[in-house]
Write a protein that holds these residues in place. Structure first.
Motif, PDB file in Angstrom:
ATOM      1  N   VAL A 256      -0.137  -5.864  -3.069  1.00  0.00           N
ATOM      2  CA  VAL A 256       0.831  -5.751  -1.972  1.00  0.00           C
ATOM      3  C   VAL A 256       2.021  -4.916  -2.431  1.00  0.00           C
ATOM      4  N   ARG A 257       2.514  -5.178  -3.625  1.00  0.00           N
ATOM      5  CA  ARG A 257       3.623  -4.399  -4.158  1.00  0.00           C
ATOM      6  C   ARG A 257       3.245  -2.926  -4.302  1.00  0.00           C
ATOM      7  N   ARG A 258       2.034  -2.685  -4.795  1.00  0.00           N
ATOM      8  CA  ARG A 258       1.578  -1.310  -4.973  1.00  0.00           C
ATOM      9  C   ARG A 258       1.435  -0.597  -3.630  1.00  0.00           C
ATOM     10  N   SER A 259       0.924  -1.296  -2.614  1.00  0.00           N
ATOM     11  CA  SER A 259       0.741  -0.658  -1.302  1.00  0.00           C
ATOM     12  C   SER A 259       2.088  -0.385  -0.631  1.00  0.00           C
ATOM     13  N   ARG A 260       3.094  -1.187  -0.898  1.00  0.00           N
ATOM     14  CA  ARG A 260       4.427  -0.945  -0.314  1.00  0.00           C
ATOM     15  C   ARG A 260       5.113   0.253  -0.958  1.00  0.00           C
TER      16      ARG A 260
END
Length: 136
Positions: free
Chosen positions: A127-131
């Motif tokens: 999730v952090r990477r996709s944001r």
């Protein structure tokens, strides 16, 4: 200077504890049995466990598995190594108060907990990477 003093103190404490261990070995009635067990543990570690861990680590690194999964495998392996004597204990015990808990179930619940925390960490990382990625 501080580091040198700390190392000397740690070394002295280690030597003192080795002395305590050696003195306790003098009171053991079956010293050869203990030495055979310790020798067997060294051989088991060097011939089986260490090469297996290195092989699994190599496969994981080459396959791209990173961080949380490798950590979870390390924790699961350590917990299993500690629990193995109780997990392999055969059949019913003559004295039910010696091992009063359901150790296989508790080990399994711990493994499920490790897997759950790992899955949550992997999802949070994704999730952090996709944001961070700009939308294309």
């Amino acid at each position: 200077m501080k580091v040198k003093v700390l190392r000397l103190l740690a070394g002295a404490a280690g030597l003192a504890l080795m002395g305590v261990g050696a003195s306790l070995l003098l009171d053991v009635p079956d010293l050869m049995g203990v030495l055979e067990w310790l020798g067997g543990a060294v051989v088991l570690h060097d011939a089986l466990i260490a090469p297996l861990v290195l092989l699994v680590g190599l496969v994981l690194v080459r396959s791209g598995v990173r961080g949380p999964v490798r950590g979870a495998l390390l924790v699961a392996g350590a917990l299993t190594a500690v629990a193995l004597p109780v997990l392999l204990r055969p059949g019913p015990r003559a004295n039910s108060t010696v091992l009063p808990l359901d150790y296989p179930r508790n080990w399994l619940l711990t493994m499920v907990g490790v897997a759950t925390v790992t899955a949550l960490l992997v999802v949070a990382k994704e999730v952090r990477r996709s944001r961070r990625r700009p939308p294309s």
